[in-house]
Motif scaffolding. Sequence first.
Motif, short mmCIF file in Angstrom:
data_model
loop_
_atom_site.label_atom_id
_atom_site.label_comp_id
_atom_site.label_asym_id
_atom_site.label_seq_id
_atom_site.Cartn_x
_atom_site.Cartn_y
_atom_site.Cartn_z
N PRO A 66 -49.91 36.09 -1.93
CA PRO A 66 -50.21 35.32 -0.72
C PRO A 66 -49.09 34.31 -0.42
O PRO A 66 -48.26 34.04 -1.27
N GLY A 67 -49.12 33.74 0.75
CA GLY A 67 -48.18 32.69 1.12
C GLY A 67 -47.66 32.82 2.53
O GLY A 67 -47.65 31.85 3.29
N GLU A 68 -47.21 34.02 2.89
CA GLU A 68 -46.68 34.20 4.23
C GLU A 68 -47.78 33.93 5.27
O GLU A 68 -48.87 34.48 5.19
N GLY A 69 -47.45 33.05 6.22
CA GLY A 69 -48.40 32.72 7.27
C GLY A 69 -49.45 31.71 6.88
O GLY A 69 -50.34 31.40 7.68
N ALA A 70 -49.39 31.17 5.66
CA ALA A 70 -50.39 30.20 5.21
C ALA A 70 -50.36 28.95 6.09
O ALA A 70 -49.29 28.46 6.48
N ALA A 71 -51.54 28.43 6.38
CA ALA A 71 -51.65 27.26 7.26
C ALA A 71 -51.56 25.97 6.44
O ALA A 71 -52.47 25.13 6.45
N LEU A 72 -50.46 25.83 5.72
CA LEU A 72 -50.25 24.65 4.90
C LEU A 72 -49.62 23.53 5.72
O LEU A 72 -48.81 23.78 6.61
N GLN A 73 -49.98 22.27 5.41
CA GLN A 73 -49.20 21.14 5.88
C GLN A 73 -48.10 20.90 4.85
O GLN A 73 -48.40 20.60 3.70
N VAL A 74 -46.85 21.04 5.26
CA VAL A 74 -45.73 20.80 4.36
C VAL A 74 -45.23 19.37 4.54
O VAL A 74 -44.94 18.94 5.67
N TRP A 75 -45.17 18.64 3.44
CA TRP A 75 -44.70 17.26 3.42
C TRP A 75 -43.49 17.15 2.50
O TRP A 75 -43.38 17.89 1.52
N LEU A 76 -42.62 16.19 2.80
CA LEU A 76 -41.61 15.77 1.84
C LEU A 76 -41.94 14.36 1.38
O LEU A 76 -42.39 13.53 2.17
N LEU A 77 -41.74 14.11 0.09
CA LEU A 77 -41.96 12.79 -0.49
C LEU A 77 -40.63 12.23 -0.93
O LEU A 77 -39.79 12.96 -1.47
N GLY A 78 -40.43 10.94 -0.72
CA GLY A 78 -39.16 10.34 -1.09
C GLY A 78 -39.28 8.87 -1.42
O GLY A 78 -40.18 8.18 -0.94
N SER A 79 -38.33 8.39 -2.23
CA SER A 79 -38.33 7.00 -2.66
C SER A 79 -37.18 6.19 -2.09
O SER A 79 -37.04 5.02 -2.42
N SER A 80 -36.34 6.82 -1.27
CA SER A 80 -35.18 6.11 -0.74
C SER A 80 -34.83 6.70 0.63
O SER A 80 -35.52 7.58 1.13
N GLY A 81 -33.74 6.20 1.17
CA GLY A 81 -33.27 6.73 2.45
C GLY A 81 -32.36 7.93 2.29
O GLY A 81 -31.61 8.25 3.20
N GLY A 82 -32.43 8.61 1.16
CA GLY A 82 -31.55 9.72 0.86
C GLY A 82 -32.00 11.06 1.40
O GLY A 82 -32.62 11.15 2.47
N GLU A 83 -31.74 12.10 0.64
CA GLU A 83 -31.87 13.47 1.14
C GLU A 83 -33.28 13.81 1.59
O GLU A 83 -33.47 14.45 2.64
N SER A 84 -34.31 13.43 0.84
CA SER A 84 -35.67 13.80 1.20
C SER A 84 -36.06 13.22 2.55
O SER A 84 -36.62 13.92 3.41
N ALA A 85 -35.80 11.94 2.75
CA ALA A 85 -36.14 11.30 4.01
C ALA A 85 -35.38 11.93 5.17
O ALA A 85 -35.94 12.19 6.24
#
Length: 375
Positions: free
Chosen positions: A200-219
């Motif tokens: 499974p996975g393709e087409g999944a209705a997931l909310q994708v989030w990124l988490l970050g601790s600084s103003g770097g790559e994740s943000a």
Amino acid sequence: MSPTPLSVLDLSPVPDGATIADALRNTIDLARRTEEFGYHRYWLAEHHLATGVASSAPAVLIGQVAAATSTIRVGSGAVQVGHRTALAVVEEFGTLDALYPGRIDLGLGRSGQRRAEAAAELAAPAAPAPAGARVVDGLLIPPPFSFAALVGSPRFALASALLHQPGAQPPAFADQLADILALLRGDYRDGDGLDAHAVPGEGAALQVWLLGSSGGESAQLAGALGLPFAANYHVSPATVLEAVAAYRAAFRPSAARARPYVLVSADVVVAATHAEARRLAAPYGPWVRSIRGGGGAIPFPSPAQAAAEPWTDADRDLVADRVDTQFVGAPDTVAERLRVLRDATGADELLVTTITHDHADRVASYELLAKEWLQ
């Protein structure tokens, strides 16, 4: 006007004298109760090789929490993708979405990549001493804590060895994220043009989030891709403002979100009186010391054990940023401090994490806060 949503971050803490099974049962119970109290989502953290934390397999726990609840969103805060392949992440969370459609959040964080960066920081020339604490719009912003020293710990090296296949190097976070999103959309192609489809996975209705601790790559990636972003005040309070600013500056509308959406975490302990809340929160300092000392989180002490702990100025300095930014008190006091955090960061949602020795006190903390905040 509806109140700002409150959500839960759970590490499945192991109280001193309890078992791993007790901690996991407490997580299931807390999820049921916080759903009743009106919390919006319930996230499970990922931690490894710590005797005081049972959340080493968030996807497994998410399935258990989702099965025990019915409406609250459930997700990861966050999957450490530096230790995993993109396909494994998509298949696991695709399975969860198939079983609990429309309720699963896939929170992603840099981990193996950050370990490599910390090692490079340790090898670099010493940086200038950080500036002192400041207050911005009523919010305490302490001096930054450097995690580079933890890289020298033997346990850090052991964790890195156990979390990766021999000789493996974590891929670039941006590349892993691109692969995850492509597998979810169903348009993944490798360098030779071959397609792959996650089932499974393709087409999944997931909310994708990124988490970050600084103003770097994740943000910056969260903004550039138009994803929601979770900023980390409870672990890295010194950098929360730069994290949300970098995210908003980079934001581009997407199919996921037309506007930026920011969730900010806070560590809180609420009780009927300020004195009782302070008593329940007293073990937090020794617990954080165990983490930052390089040994990993110990089972969470009782207030009596914390009172008997030897405590030095060096200990105080090691944990000051975390202890000073923990919101502790009666419901109205903590709610006011959360409003300051929300307003200073412009948060659209707040993510609350609470650890006490007794599970009943933890449940009560969430209940008292919800009654004050959501009334």
